[in-house]
Enzyme design. Structure first.
Site, PDB file in Angstrom:
ATOM      1  N   ASP A  42       0.833  -1.202   0.000  1.00 22.56           N
ATOM      2  CA  ASP A  42       0.000   0.000   0.000  1.00 22.56           C
ATOM      3  C   ASP A  42       0.871   1.258   0.000  1.00 22.56           C
ATOM      4  O   ASP A  42       2.008   1.222   0.482  1.00 22.56           O
ATOM      5  CB  ASP A  42      -0.890  -0.039   1.253  1.00 22.56           C
ATOM      6  CG  ASP A  42      -2.160   0.764   1.061  1.00 22.56           C
ATOM      7  OD1 ASP A  42      -2.343   1.354  -0.016  1.00 22.56           O
ATOM      8  OD2 ASP A  42      -2.965   0.812   2.006  1.00 22.56           O
ATOM      9  N   GLY A  43       0.310   2.344  -0.518  1.00 26.54           N
ATOM     10  CA  GLY A  43       0.945   3.661  -0.368  1.00 26.54           C
ATOM     11  C   GLY A  43       1.768   4.130  -1.557  1.00 26.54           C
ATOM     12  O   GLY A  43       2.463   5.139  -1.448  1.00 26.54           O
ATOM     13  N   ASN A  44       1.661   3.454  -2.691  1.00 27.79           N
ATOM     14  CA  ASN A  44       2.399   3.923  -3.881  1.00 27.79           C
ATOM     15  C   ASN A  44       1.932   5.330  -4.266  1.00 27.79           C
ATOM     16  O   ASN A  44       2.749   6.191  -4.606  1.00 27.79           O
ATOM     17  CB  ASN A  44       2.149   2.998  -5.074  1.00 27.79           C
ATOM     18  CG  ASN A  44       2.736   1.618  -4.874  1.00 27.79           C
ATOM     19  OD1 ASN A  44       3.579   1.421  -4.016  1.00 27.79           O
ATOM     20  ND2 ASN A  44       2.281   0.661  -5.675  1.00 27.79           N
ATOM     21  N   THR A 102      -9.671  -7.570  -7.202  1.00 31.04           N
ATOM     22  CA  THR A 102     -10.900  -7.523  -8.011  1.00 31.04           C
ATOM     23  C   THR A 102     -11.580  -6.156  -7.831  1.00 31.04           C
ATOM     24  O   THR A 102     -12.353  -5.740  -8.686  1.00 31.04           O
ATOM     25  CB  THR A 102     -11.875  -8.646  -7.581  1.00 31.04           C
ATOM     26  OG1 THR A 102     -11.980  -8.638  -6.148  1.00 31.04           O
ATOM     27  CG2 THR A 102     -11.400 -10.004  -8.017  1.00 31.04           C
ATOM     28  N   ARG A 114       0.691   9.602  -9.699  1.00 23.80           N
ATOM     29  CA  ARG A 114       0.516   8.335  -8.972  1.00 23.80           C
ATOM     30  C   ARG A 114       1.214   7.172  -9.692  1.00 23.80           C
ATOM     31  O   ARG A 114       1.722   6.256  -9.054  1.00 23.80           O
ATOM     32  CB  ARG A 114      -0.975   8.017  -8.829  1.00 23.80           C
ATOM     33  CG  ARG A 114      -1.719   8.937  -7.887  1.00 23.80           C
ATOM     34  CD  ARG A 114      -3.220   8.627  -7.890  1.00 23.80           C
ATOM     35  NE  ARG A 114      -3.458   7.227  -7.566  1.00 23.80           N
ATOM     36  CZ  ARG A 114      -3.446   6.733  -6.330  1.00 23.80           C
ATOM     37  NH1 ARG A 114      -3.234   7.526  -5.306  1.00 23.80           N
ATOM     38  NH2 ARG A 114      -3.656   5.465  -6.123  1.00 23.80           N
ATOM     39  N   ASN A 133      -9.868  -3.288  -7.624  1.00 27.24           N
ATOM     40  CA  ASN A 133      -9.039  -2.223  -8.210  1.00 27.24           C
ATOM     41  C   ASN A 133      -9.470  -1.789  -9.614  1.00 27.24           C
ATOM     42  O   ASN A 133      -8.997  -0.764 -10.121  1.00 27.24           O
ATOM     43  CB  ASN A 133      -7.560  -2.643  -8.270  1.00 27.24           C
ATOM     44  CG  ASN A 133      -6.862  -2.604  -6.922  1.00 27.24           C
ATOM     45  OD1 ASN A 133      -5.903  -3.334  -6.680  1.00 27.24           O
ATOM     46  ND2 ASN A 133      -7.323  -1.742  -6.025  1.00 27.24           N
ATOM     47  N   TRP A 134     -10.402  -2.544 -10.253  1.00 28.63           N
ATOM     48  CA  TRP A 134     -10.813  -2.195 -11.622  1.00 28.63           C
ATOM     49  C   TRP A 134     -11.557  -0.871 -11.681  1.00 28.63           C
ATOM     50  O   TRP A 134     -11.773  -0.339 -12.774  1.00 28.63           O
ATOM     51  CB  TRP A 134     -11.667  -3.318 -12.221  1.00 28.63           C
ATOM     52  CG  TRP A 134     -10.913  -4.598 -12.443  1.00 28.63           C
ATOM     53  CD1 TRP A 134     -11.037  -5.750 -11.714  1.00 28.63           C
ATOM     54  CD2 TRP A 134      -9.939  -4.877 -13.453  1.00 28.63           C
ATOM     55  NE1 TRP A 134     -10.188  -6.715 -12.208  1.00 28.63           N
ATOM     56  CE2 TRP A 134      -9.511  -6.213 -13.277  1.00 28.63           C
ATOM     57  CE3 TRP A 134      -9.386  -4.129 -14.493  1.00 28.63           C
ATOM     58  CZ2 TRP A 134      -8.551  -6.814 -14.091  1.00 28.63           C
ATOM     59  CZ3 TRP A 134      -8.424  -4.726 -15.309  1.00 28.63           C
ATOM     60  CH2 TRP A 134      -8.020  -6.044 -15.103  1.00 28.63           C
ATOM     61  N   ARG A 149       0.534   7.631  -2.341  1.00 29.33           N
ATOM     62  CA  ARG A 149       0.990   8.638  -1.361  1.00 29.33           C
ATOM     63  C   ARG A 149       2.466   8.943  -1.536  1.00 29.33           C
ATOM     64  O   ARG A 149       2.891  10.083  -1.437  1.00 29.33           O
ATOM     65  CB  ARG A 149       0.705   8.152   0.065  1.00 29.33           C
ATOM     66  CG  ARG A 149      -0.686   8.532   0.526  1.00 29.33           C
ATOM     67  CD  ARG A 149      -1.145   7.738   1.711  1.00 29.33           C
ATOM     68  NE  ARG A 149      -1.604   6.414   1.301  1.00 29.33           N
ATOM     69  CZ  ARG A 149      -2.041   5.502   2.133  1.00 29.33           C
ATOM     70  NH1 ARG A 149      -2.056   5.742   3.434  1.00 29.33           N
ATOM     71  NH2 ARG A 149      -2.475   4.344   1.679  1.00 29.33           N
ATOM     72  N   TRP A 150       3.255   7.897  -1.801  1.00 28.97           N
ATOM     73  CA  TRP A 150       4.701   8.084  -2.031  1.00 28.97           C
ATOM     74  C   TRP A 150       4.910   9.088  -3.163  1.00 28.97           C
ATOM     75  O   TRP A 150       5.729  10.004  -3.059  1.00 28.97           O
ATOM     76  CB  TRP A 150       5.338   6.742  -2.382  1.00 28.97           C
ATOM     77  CG  TRP A 150       6.802   6.782  -2.646  1.00 28.97           C
ATOM     78  CD1 TRP A 150       7.809   6.589  -1.730  1.00 28.97           C
ATOM     79  CD2 TRP A 150       7.449   7.030  -3.915  1.00 28.97           C
ATOM     80  NE1 TRP A 150       9.034   6.701  -2.349  1.00 28.97           N
ATOM     81  CE2 TRP A 150       8.843   6.971  -3.682  1.00 28.97           C
ATOM     82  CE3 TRP A 150       6.989   7.290  -5.209  1.00 28.97           C
ATOM     83  CZ2 TRP A 150       9.783   7.158  -4.702  1.00 28.97           C
ATOM     84  CZ3 TRP A 150       7.919   7.487  -6.225  1.00 28.97           C
ATOM     85  CH2 TRP A 150       9.295   7.419  -5.962  1.00 28.97           C
ATOM     86  N   SER A 188      -8.030  -5.887   4.007  1.00 29.47           N
ATOM     87  CA  SER A 188      -8.591  -5.909   2.651  1.00 29.47           C
ATOM     88  C   SER A 188      -9.095  -7.314   2.332  1.00 29.47           C
ATOM     89  O   SER A 188      -9.235  -8.142   3.227  1.00 29.47           O
ATOM     90  CB  SER A 188      -7.590  -5.497   1.578  1.00 29.47           C
ATOM     91  OG  SER A 188      -7.077  -4.234   1.833  1.00 29.47           O
TER      92      SER A 188
HETATM   93  C1  FPP Z   1      -1.188   0.325  -3.614  1.00 30.12           C
HETATM   94  O1  FPP Z   1      -0.923   1.699  -3.570  1.00 30.12           O
HETATM   95  C2  FPP Z   1      -0.784  -0.209  -4.880  1.00 30.12           C
HETATM   96  C3  FPP Z   1      -1.572  -0.850  -5.792  1.00 30.12           C
HETATM   97  C4  FPP Z   1      -2.988  -1.205  -5.567  1.00 30.12           C
HETATM   98  C5  FPP Z   1      -1.013  -1.169  -7.111  1.00 30.12           C
HETATM   99  C6  FPP Z   1      -0.271  -2.469  -7.279  1.00 30.12           C
HETATM  100  C7  FPP Z   1       1.111  -2.513  -6.802  1.00 30.12           C
HETATM  101  C8  FPP Z   1       2.201  -2.179  -7.522  1.00 30.12           C
HETATM  102  C9  FPP Z   1       2.131  -1.565  -8.876  1.00 30.12           C
HETATM  103  C10 FPP Z   1       3.542  -2.433  -6.969  1.00 30.12           C
HETATM  104  C11 FPP Z   1       4.015  -3.830  -7.277  1.00 30.12           C
HETATM  105  C12 FPP Z   1       4.005  -4.182  -8.688  1.00 30.12           C
HETATM  106  C13 FPP Z   1       3.540  -5.326  -9.271  1.00 30.12           C
HETATM  107  C14 FPP Z   1       3.598  -5.395 -10.749  1.00 30.12           C
HETATM  108  C15 FPP Z   1       2.993  -6.514  -8.542  1.00 30.12           C
HETATM  109  P1  FPP Z   1      -2.101   2.753  -3.701  1.00 30.12           P
HETATM  110  O2  FPP Z   1      -2.228   3.182  -5.107  1.00 30.12           O
HETATM  111  O3  FPP Z   1      -3.331   2.170  -3.097  1.00 30.12           O
HETATM  112  O4  FPP Z   1      -1.520   3.918  -2.824  1.00 30.12           O
HETATM  113  P2  FPP Z   1      -2.330   4.995  -1.995  1.00 30.12           P
HETATM  114  O5  FPP Z   1      -3.145   4.244  -0.990  1.00 30.12           O
HETATM  115  O6  FPP Z   1      -1.256   5.830  -1.378  1.00 30.12           O
HETATM  116  O7  FPP Z   1      -3.177   5.749  -2.973  1.00 30.12           O
END
Ligand code: FPP
Length: 226
Positions: free
Chosen positions: A8-10, A54, A21, A56-57, A12-13, A181
């Site tokens: 989690d947190g991509n 499922t 994002r 995330n779509w 926010r990073w 989750s």
């Molecule tokens: C969560 O951060 C990340 C995801 C739902 C996306 C999937 C993960 C990656 C792309 C990293 C690993 C890569 C692979 C190919 C398995 P978020 O977008 O929910 O972050 P946020 O909560 O800060 O918005």
């Protein structure tokens, strides 16, 4: 040792760095490659990560396209995985399920990587893509009924998407969210959870060590007592 991660947190990073994002997801995929190496060095034998659920779509189309591209990139790291003796596998809604939405090019990347790394004996990296734990359990129940077996825990376990996936020893969730989750609800029963404020792209070896220490400190306790 089976470590499962909710990455989690991509977003926010990236936002904190005034980046789109998608840059956060790119950094997340790169850090996953680092975490795989860290786990191999520590002789972790199972690492399972939540790549795409499922749910995330519903994200914006451009973000989905980017994340799908990153899955193709990850499943394309065959040479690296072979060097590390890592077998890759996938867990998720079967491609022929009427609700499945995985595009053909991602399916092909997944199938090819599984096939090209199947002989590796070190760690097994399982990527959850188009995965939902409740759907997995419902499907398992359906298959037990179809097979005419009695419904019990062992029959359900045998009909999960990946029956050989061992119970999770520790679940890691990054970015300060203290919840599970729809991830491996059956397989994490009794497992300790390691929560960290670090975002996924920031997760480092020290944090992996903390998660392993937590798993080890729980080890040996009866499952229902954990
Ligand atoms: C969560 O951060 C990340 C995801 C739902 C996306 C999937 C993960 C990656 C792309 C990293 C690993 C890569 C692979 C190919 C398995 P978020 O977008 O929910 O972050 P946020 O909560 O800060 O918005």
């Amino acid at each position: 040792m089976h470590i499962a991660c909710i990455m989690d947190g991509n977003g926010r990073w990236a936002t904190r760095r005034q980046l789109p994002r998608t840059a956060g997801h790119t950094a997340g995929e790169e850090n996953l490659a680092e975490i795989v190496r860290a786990c191999v060095r520590r002789r972790v034998d199972w690492l399972t990560v939540f790549g795409f659920s499922t749910e995330n779509w519903v994200r914006p189309r451009g973000e989905i396209r980017h994340i799908l591209g990153l899955h193709r990139k990850l499943f394309g790291r065959v040479e690296e995985l072979n060097d590390l003796d890592v077998r890759i596998q996938w867990i998720g809604r079967p491609f022929d399920d009427p609700e499945a939405r995985t595009p053909r090019y991602v399916q092909r990347a997944i199938e090819r990587a599984i096939d090209d790394t199947r002989h590796n004996k070190g760690m097994t990296l399982t990527v959850a893509f188009d995965y939902g734990s409740r759907a997995e359990i419902v499907d398992a129940a359906r298959r037990v009924i179809e097979s005419g077996e009695a419904i019990d825990e062992s029959a359900l376990t045998r009909h999960m998407y990946l029956p050989d996936l061992p119970p999770v020893d520790v679940l890691v969730r990054t970015s300060g969210e203290q919840r599970v989750s729809n991830f491996l609800l059956w397989q994490t029963q009794g497992a300790p959870f390691h929560f960290t404020e670090k975002t996924w792209p920031e997760l480092d070896e020290a944090e992996v060590d903390r998660a392993i220490a937590l798993a080890v400190s729980h080890h040996g306790r009866p499952t229902n007592d954990r």
